[in-house]
Motif scaffolding. Sequence first.
Motif, PDB file in Angstrom:
ATOM      1  N   ASP A  16       0.792  -1.237   0.000  1.00  0.00           N
ATOM      2  CA  ASP A  16       0.000   0.000   0.000  1.00  0.00           C
ATOM      3  C   ASP A  16       0.825   1.289   0.000  1.00  0.00           C
ATOM      4  O   ASP A  16       0.476   2.252   0.693  1.00  0.00           O
ATOM      5  N   GLY A  20      -2.313   8.433  -1.903  1.00  0.00           N
ATOM      6  CA  GLY A  20      -3.310   8.934  -0.969  1.00  0.00           C
ATOM      7  C   GLY A  20      -2.809   9.074   0.449  1.00  0.00           C
ATOM      8  O   GLY A  20      -3.368   9.851   1.238  1.00  0.00           O
ATOM      9  N   TYR A  26      -5.984  14.348   5.867  1.00  0.00           N
ATOM     10  CA  TYR A  26      -6.882  13.220   6.096  1.00  0.00           C
ATOM     11  C   TYR A  26      -6.353  12.286   7.176  1.00  0.00           C
ATOM     12  O   TYR A  26      -7.097  11.827   8.035  1.00  0.00           O
ATOM     13  N   TRP A  27      -5.039  12.012   7.149  1.00  0.00           N
ATOM     14  CA  TRP A  27      -4.457  10.991   8.020  1.00  0.00           C
ATOM     15  C   TRP A  27      -3.898  11.540   9.317  1.00  0.00           C
ATOM     16  O   TRP A  27      -3.850  10.826  10.312  1.00  0.00           O
ATOM     17  N   HIS A  58      -4.159  -1.026  -1.949  1.00  0.00           N
ATOM     18  CA  HIS A  58      -5.420  -1.053  -1.206  1.00  0.00           C
ATOM     19  C   HIS A  58      -6.481  -0.267  -1.967  1.00  0.00           C
ATOM     20  O   HIS A  58      -6.316   0.929  -2.213  1.00  0.00           O
ATOM     21  N   SER A  60      -9.748   1.038  -1.309  1.00  0.00           N
ATOM     22  CA  SER A  60     -10.664   1.281  -0.192  1.00  0.00           C
ATOM     23  C   SER A  60     -12.114   1.373  -0.666  1.00  0.00           C
ATOM     24  O   SER A  60     -12.401   1.931  -1.733  1.00  0.00           O
ATOM     25  N   LYS A  62     -14.250   2.698   1.592  1.00  0.00           N
ATOM     26  CA  LYS A  62     -14.767   3.663   2.567  1.00  0.00           C
ATOM     27  C   LYS A  62     -15.023   5.014   1.892  1.00  0.00           C
ATOM     28  O   LYS A  62     -14.120   5.569   1.259  1.00  0.00           O
ATOM     29  N   SER A  65     -12.358   8.111   1.460  1.00  0.00           N
ATOM     30  CA  SER A  65     -10.963   7.682   1.587  1.00  0.00           C
ATOM     31  C   SER A  65     -10.162   8.102   0.357  1.00  0.00           C
ATOM     32  O   SER A  65     -10.617   7.923  -0.773  1.00  0.00           O
ATOM     33  N   LEU A  67      -7.863   6.526  -0.789  1.00  0.00           N
ATOM     34  CA  LEU A  67      -7.405   5.282  -1.423  1.00  0.00           C
ATOM     35  C   LEU A  67      -8.495   4.604  -2.258  1.00  0.00           C
ATOM     36  O   LEU A  67      -8.304   3.486  -2.722  1.00  0.00           O
ATOM     37  N   ARG A  68      -9.615   5.281  -2.478  1.00  0.00           N
ATOM     38  CA  ARG A  68     -10.687   4.687  -3.273  1.00  0.00           C
ATOM     39  C   ARG A  68     -10.248   4.479  -4.715  1.00  0.00           C
ATOM     40  O   ARG A  68      -9.527   5.290  -5.293  1.00  0.00           O
ATOM     41  N   ASN A  74      -5.321   6.526  -5.086  1.00  0.00           N
ATOM     42  CA  ASN A  74      -5.275   5.063  -5.161  1.00  0.00           C
ATOM     43  C   ASN A  74      -3.997   4.582  -5.836  1.00  0.00           C
ATOM     44  O   ASN A  74      -3.553   3.450  -5.603  1.00  0.00           O
ATOM     45  N   SER A  97      -9.108  -5.038  -0.413  1.00  0.00           N
ATOM     46  CA  SER A  97      -9.942  -4.009   0.217  1.00  0.00           C
ATOM     47  C   SER A  97     -10.040  -4.225   1.726  1.00  0.00           C
ATOM     48  O   SER A  97     -10.827  -3.576   2.402  1.00  0.00           O
TER      49      SER A  97
END
Length: 198
Positions: A16, A20, A26-27, A58, A60, A62, A65, A67-68, A74, A97
């Motif tokens: 990963d 993102g 965000y994190w 990954h 995601s 969610k 996110s 990471l979508r 992503n 996922s």
Amino acid sequence: MDKREIHGNAALVVIDVQKGFDEAGYWGPRDNPEAEDNIAALIDAWQATGRPVVFVRHDSDKPGSPLRLGQSGNDLKDFVQDRRGKGDGGELFVTKSVNSAFYGTPDLRAWFEAQGVRQFVVAGIQTNMCVETTARMGGNLGYEVLFALDATHTFDLAGPAGLRLTAPELARATAVNIQGGGFAEVVTTAELVEAARG
């Protein structure tokens, strides 16, 4: 690591390392700014010595996110993407996922079995999430797992009842859990590179 041998077909599992994760808003705060350089050094050593590398992404599910699937976050970070396809030791690209790379597509365990892999190194993002989960599951499945702690990073995290741990605290907890619990051996990038290059 006390003169540990790295198997000729030991796999490096790079988990990963995606754009993102650069979205600090965000994190939140992260640890280990050297993680990316160490991940790159491991990929280079593995490819230079003809060992297999597994790249994991990954996807995601969610909402919101970075990471979508379909979002720029992503994508693998450029330094990882640019290294794909450069080695002679075999390569696998896994999407997932959930936290464990063993629950992705294609099947990591089946690929390991087909390649005769019994030892693997984990590196990537996040230390205490997908990297740790993959290491734990690998240990449960009977693999010899080497956890390259300095080639991972994570973020501060809030838990129940106002409990909060910083990224460095989480990394230390992961190291204790992983090695103290017998799931994997915690090692450094330098040790791995030296052992791989023989």
